[in-house]
Structure formats: C-alpha cells, structure tokens
Motif scaffolding. Structure first.
Motif, PDB file in Angstrom:
ATOM      1  N   THR A  47       0.806  -1.228   0.000  1.00  0.00           N
ATOM      2  CA  THR A  47       0.000   0.000   0.000  1.00  0.00           C
ATOM      3  C   THR A  47       0.840   1.278   0.000  1.00  0.00           C
ATOM      4  OG1 THR A  47      -0.182  -0.031   2.417  1.00  0.00           O
ATOM      5  CG2 THR A  47      -1.954  -1.114   1.159  1.00  0.00           C
ATOM      6  N   MET A  48       2.112   1.154  -0.240  1.00  0.00           N
ATOM      7  CA  MET A  48       2.992   2.322  -0.208  1.00  0.00           C
ATOM      8  C   MET A  48       2.533   3.432  -1.160  1.00  0.00           C
ATOM      9  SD  MET A  48       7.039   2.517  -0.962  1.00  0.00           S
ATOM     10  CE  MET A  48       7.752   4.042  -1.523  1.00  0.00           C
ATOM     11  N   CYS A  49       2.058   3.073  -2.325  1.00  0.00           N
ATOM     12  CA  CYS A  49       1.709   4.082  -3.338  1.00  0.00           C
ATOM     13  C   CYS A  49       0.218   4.144  -3.635  1.00  0.00           C
ATOM     14  CB  CYS A  49       2.488   3.812  -4.616  1.00  0.00           C
ATOM     15  SG  CYS A  49       4.245   4.072  -4.421  1.00  0.00           S
ATOM     16  N   VAL A  50      -0.604   3.601  -2.755  1.00  0.00           N
ATOM     17  CA  VAL A  50      -2.056   3.650  -2.955  1.00  0.00           C
ATOM     18  C   VAL A  50      -2.755   4.123  -1.694  1.00  0.00           C
ATOM     19  CG1 VAL A  50      -2.061   1.848  -4.738  1.00  0.00           C
ATOM     20  CG2 VAL A  50      -2.410   1.214  -2.345  1.00  0.00           C
ATOM     21  N   TYR A  51      -3.989   4.515  -1.868  1.00  0.00           N
ATOM     22  CA  TYR A  51      -4.835   5.024  -0.787  1.00  0.00           C
ATOM     23  C   TYR A  51      -4.800   4.103   0.431  1.00  0.00           C
ATOM     24  CZ  TYR A  51      -9.122   6.338   1.644  1.00  0.00           C
ATOM     25  OH  TYR A  51     -10.022   6.728   2.589  1.00  0.00           O
ATOM     26  N   GLN A  52      -4.765   4.698   1.606  1.00  0.00           N
ATOM     27  CA  GLN A  52      -4.894   3.929   2.844  1.00  0.00           C
ATOM     28  C   GLN A  52      -5.506   4.815   3.912  1.00  0.00           C
ATOM     29  OE1 GLN A  52      -0.668   2.994   3.483  1.00  0.00           O
ATOM     30  NE2 GLN A  52      -0.828   4.017   5.464  1.00  0.00           N
ATOM     31  N   GLU A  53      -6.076   4.182   4.935  1.00  0.00           N
ATOM     32  CA  GLU A  53      -6.770   4.928   5.984  1.00  0.00           C
ATOM     33  C   GLU A  53      -6.010   4.945   7.302  1.00  0.00           C
ATOM     34  OE1 GLU A  53     -10.774   3.456   6.199  1.00  0.00           O
ATOM     35  OE2 GLU A  53     -11.310   4.442   4.311  1.00  0.00           O
ATOM     36  N   LYS A  54      -4.737   4.586   7.281  1.00  0.00           N
ATOM     37  CA  LYS A  54      -3.939   4.676   8.509  1.00  0.00           C
ATOM     38  C   LYS A  54      -2.671   5.471   8.213  1.00  0.00           C
ATOM     39  CE  LYS A  54      -1.700   0.247   7.799  1.00  0.00           C
ATOM     40  NZ  LYS A  54      -1.341  -1.024   8.339  1.00  0.00           N
ATOM     41  N   VAL A  55      -2.079   6.014   9.255  1.00  0.00           N
ATOM     42  CA  VAL A  55      -0.907   6.874   9.116  1.00  0.00           C
ATOM     43  C   VAL A  55       0.273   6.076   8.548  1.00  0.00           C
ATOM     44  CG1 VAL A  55       0.714   8.351  10.369  1.00  0.00           C
ATOM     45  CG2 VAL A  55      -1.683   8.333  11.005  1.00  0.00           C
ATOM     46  N   ILE A  56       1.024   6.699   7.672  1.00  0.00           N
ATOM     47  CA  ILE A  56       2.188   6.049   7.058  1.00  0.00           C
ATOM     48  C   ILE A  56       3.314   5.906   8.088  1.00  0.00           C
ATOM     49  CG2 ILE A  56       1.633   6.788   4.707  1.00  0.00           C
ATOM     50  CD1 ILE A  56       3.638   9.075   5.010  1.00  0.00           C
ATOM     51  N   PRO A  57       4.145   4.872   7.944  1.00  0.00           N
ATOM     52  CA  PRO A  57       5.213   4.667   8.918  1.00  0.00           C
ATOM     53  C   PRO A  57       6.377   5.641   8.777  1.00  0.00           C
ATOM     54  CG  PRO A  57       5.327   2.978   7.230  1.00  0.00           C
ATOM     55  CD  PRO A  57       4.078   3.778   6.979  1.00  0.00           C
ATOM     56  N   ARG A  58       6.606   6.151   7.586  1.00  0.00           N
ATOM     57  CA  ARG A  58       7.726   7.080   7.337  1.00  0.00           C
ATOM     58  C   ARG A  58       7.474   7.816   6.021  1.00  0.00           C
ATOM     59  NH1 ARG A  58      10.712   2.627   8.404  1.00  0.00           N
ATOM     60  NH2 ARG A  58      12.111   3.998   9.500  1.00  0.00           N
ATOM     61  N   SER A  59       8.363   8.700   5.673  1.00  0.00           N
ATOM     62  CA  SER A  59       8.187   9.497   4.447  1.00  0.00           C
ATOM     63  C   SER A  59       8.163   8.602   3.212  1.00  0.00           C
ATOM     64  CB  SER A  59       9.308  10.524   4.327  1.00  0.00           C
ATOM     65  OG  SER A  59      10.551   9.886   4.106  1.00  0.00           O
ATOM     66  N   LEU A  60       7.467   9.060   2.187  1.00  0.00           N
ATOM     67  CA  LEU A  60       7.459   8.369   0.896  1.00  0.00           C
ATOM     68  C   LEU A  60       8.675   8.786   0.076  1.00  0.00           C
ATOM     69  CD1 LEU A  60       3.712   8.932  -0.023  1.00  0.00           C
ATOM     70  CD2 LEU A  60       4.748   6.772   0.678  1.00  0.00           C
ATOM     71  N   PHE A  61       9.021  10.035   0.181  1.00  0.00           N
ATOM     72  CA  PHE A  61      10.098  10.639  -0.602  1.00  0.00           C
ATOM     73  C   PHE A  61      11.437  10.387   0.093  1.00  0.00           C
ATOM     74  CE2 PHE A  61      12.444  14.267  -2.434  1.00  0.00           C
ATOM     75  CZ  PHE A  61      12.027  14.208  -3.751  1.00  0.00           C
ATOM     76  N   LYS A  62      12.470  10.173  -0.694  1.00  0.00           N
ATOM     77  CA  LYS A  62      13.814   9.981  -0.121  1.00  0.00           C
ATOM     78  C   LYS A  62      14.319  11.324   0.405  1.00  0.00           C
ATOM     79  CE  LYS A  62      15.226   6.412  -3.391  1.00  0.00           C
ATOM     80  NZ  LYS A  62      16.118   6.139  -4.551  1.00  0.00           N
ATOM     81  N   LEU A  63      14.238  11.501   1.691  1.00  0.00           N
ATOM     82  CA  LEU A  63      14.680  12.745   2.325  1.00  0.00           C
ATOM     83  C   LEU A  63      16.061  12.512   2.933  1.00  0.00           C
ATOM     84  CD1 LEU A  63      11.247  13.643   3.912  1.00  0.00           C
ATOM     85  CD2 LEU A  63      12.347  14.827   2.013  1.00  0.00           C
TER      86      LEU A  63
END
Length: 144
Positions: A47-63
């Motif tokens: 589900t990294m790149c699709v809709y979800q209803e819970k908070v993400i564990p970390r950033s999507l973008f390489k920061l």
C-alpha cells in the motif's frame, strides 16, 4: 480514480515518456518504507503508493542527508511526514474523527502552511496527495 481517468493518466504518461507514480525514482524502496513494521510488512509495502486509511510509517520521498543538507535536518523533516499524512487523512475524512468542516479546513490549511514554510517537504506532500488519490475507494474523498 475512475477507469476512464486511469486510462487518460496512463495515456498521458506514455505520450510524455514518463513512469507511473510507483516507479518515481525519488520514492523510497518498499523495503525501506516498511522498515520497522513487523506485523504487516507485506501490506505496508503493497500500500505504499495507494490510498490507505492509517498513518504512514515514514516518508514516501527519499529525504536523505544529501537532499536535506544535514543529518539533523533530514531527521527533522522525516519526522514531519507521518504528521502531515495524519492531517491529510483528517481532511479527506479517512480519519473517522473528522466530522466538522471547519476542522477539516484547518487540517488542510496546516499542510499548506507547512509546505510553504518547509520547502524540503513540498515533494513529500505532493507524493502523499498522489498516494491518497490512487485507487481511492471513495469518490467523495478523492474530490476533496
């Protein structure tokens, strides 16, 4: 996204010789994104790149440190990503607690202010919005 909209999206990408969102080179690798998640690692990756209803564990973008300028700044910016996503969930109504319109507007305003103030977060915010509009099961949420 509706089927017709998806077709138009992929047609546009093909015309411009662009890759779909999950193949964007500045996204974290799924294994890195799911790092530290133990009970639902496969689901988190899926589900990294699709809709979800819970908070993400970390950033999507390489920061990365290189991108942010220092390790301290990188850590600070990375820590903001899940908080931003929580505001996006609240605004879209995916967070079941968001019933009042003015509170949702305040959540959206907070994300916009952060993006304005923290230039390093703009790409992350954009990626999170794309994520939440990809395979969104609720058209009313997608329209917001």
């Amino acid at each position: 996204m509706t089927t017709k909209l998806k077709e138009q999206y992929y047609h546009f990408l093909q015309q411009k010789n662009l890759a779909p969102f999950p193949e964007f080179s500045f996204l974290r690798r799924p294994g890195n994104y799911a790092k530290g998640v133990y009970l639902s690692k496969a689901e988190t990756k899926r589900t990294m790149c699709v809709y979800q209803e819970k908070v993400i564990p970390r950033s999507l973008f390489k920061l990365s440190t290189e991108y942010c300028g220092s390790a301290k700044e990188s850590d600070r910016i990375k820590a903001m990503a899940p908080k931003i996503f929580k505001q996006i969930l609240f605004y879209t109504g995916a967070d079941k607690k968001s019933t009042k319109g003015e509170k949702r507007v305040a959540a959206a305003s907070e994300v916009l202010k952060l993006g304005n103030r923290e230039t390093l977060l703009r790409d992350e915010i954009f990626c999170q919005l794309i994520k939440q509009s990809t395979e969104c099961p609720r058209p009313d949420t997608e329209l917001r």
